[in-house]
Design an enzyme around this catalytic site. Structure first.
Site, short mmCIF file in Angstrom:
data_model
loop_
_atom_site.label_atom_id
_atom_site.label_comp_id
_atom_site.label_asym_id
_atom_site.label_seq_id
_atom_site.Cartn_x
_atom_site.Cartn_y
_atom_site.Cartn_z
N SER A 38 0.86 -1.18 0.00
CA SER A 38 0.00 0.00 0.00
C SER A 38 0.90 1.23 0.00
O SER A 38 1.86 1.32 0.77
CB SER A 38 -0.88 -0.01 1.26
OG SER A 38 -1.66 1.17 1.33
N LYS A 42 0.89 1.89 -7.09
CA LYS A 42 0.15 1.05 -8.04
C LYS A 42 -0.97 1.82 -8.73
O LYS A 42 -1.06 1.85 -9.97
CB LYS A 42 -0.45 -0.16 -7.32
CG LYS A 42 0.55 -1.07 -6.64
CD LYS A 42 -0.12 -2.25 -5.97
CE LYS A 42 -1.11 -1.86 -4.90
NZ LYS A 42 -0.50 -1.11 -3.77
N SER A 43 -1.84 2.40 -7.94
CA SER A 43 -3.01 3.10 -8.51
C SER A 43 -2.58 4.33 -9.29
O SER A 43 -3.15 4.64 -10.34
CB SER A 43 -3.98 3.50 -7.39
OG SER A 43 -4.51 2.35 -6.75
N SER A 110 -2.18 -7.67 -3.51
CA SER A 110 -1.99 -9.10 -3.81
C SER A 110 -0.69 -9.62 -3.20
O SER A 110 0.24 -9.95 -3.93
CB SER A 110 -2.02 -9.34 -5.33
OG SER A 110 -1.26 -8.41 -6.05
#
Length: 207
Positions: A38, A42-43, A110
């Site tokens: 987190s 990624k986003s 993941s």
């Protein structure tokens, strides 16, 4: 692997093939799977890549961890079992997108290798492209960013089973690409991703 519970079910083939759909769109589908802690970016990079692909005439769709948990996976928590089911479901959804000829950008922590390997195998069994991208940043950097305040809550004991704090992250052993968002700009990351997709023949034939 998840057991088949429903009985008396048979796959019903249609008369429109994946190749037909790809020809209609003028592109080949693929799953770009972003994995990492987190706060690893990624986003952020998926949003930027989605914009770049769309601007160049490629149909793509972004699947984000929180977005999916607000809908199709709203009944799942963060236990190891629920995490596995979360990834299994999104792997199946990603496969459906690829079958339509769409480039799907899947952004999920993941954390477990076995779950990611299962999604990879799912794609391989159907001769679909699966590109694993490891967003590799030190835990200290991800925790420093803490865009949602989750690390702070995990350190305070308000969140349990949080990856990197009291739950492990199993880094990919052989991803197709590793990006270091603490050393690279988003623009540089997108440039590297586009180059990889081009090498894979995924950017040819677009309008």
């Amino acid at each position: 692997m998840t057991l088949q519970k429903a009985t008396n079910v048979t796959w019903h083939e249609g008369e429109v093939t994946r190749a037909d759909r790809q020809q209609l769109l003028g592109q080949k589908g693929a799953t770009i799977w972003f994995t990492g802690l987190s706060g690893s970016g990624k986003s952020t990079v998926a949003v930027a890549l989605e914009k770049a692909l769309t601007a160049s005439g490629h149909l793509c769709y972004r699947l984000d961890g929180d977005n999916v948990r607000l809908g199709i996976n709203k009944n799942l928590g963060f236990s190891a079992e629920d995490r596995a089911e979360n990834i299994r479901r999104i792997g199946e959804v990603s496969k459906l997108f690829v079958d339509t000829g769409v480039i799907v950008l899947s952004s999920f922590v993941s954390p477990y290798k076995a779950d990611r390997d299962q999604v990879r195998a799912l794609h391989a069994a159907s001769d679909m492209d699966f590109i694993e991208v490891h967003m590799d940043v030190p835990l200290a950097e991800a925790e420093k960013r803490d865009p949602k305040g989750l690390y702070k809550k995990a350190r305070a004991g308000e969140i349990k089973n949080f990856t990197g704090i009291d739950d492990p992250y199993e880094a990919p052993e052989a991803p197709e690409l590793v990006l270091y968002s603490n050393r690279m700009s988003v623009e540089e990351e997108v440039e590297v991703l586009l180059a990889l997709l081009s090498e894979r023949g995924l950017l040819s034939g677009a309008a």
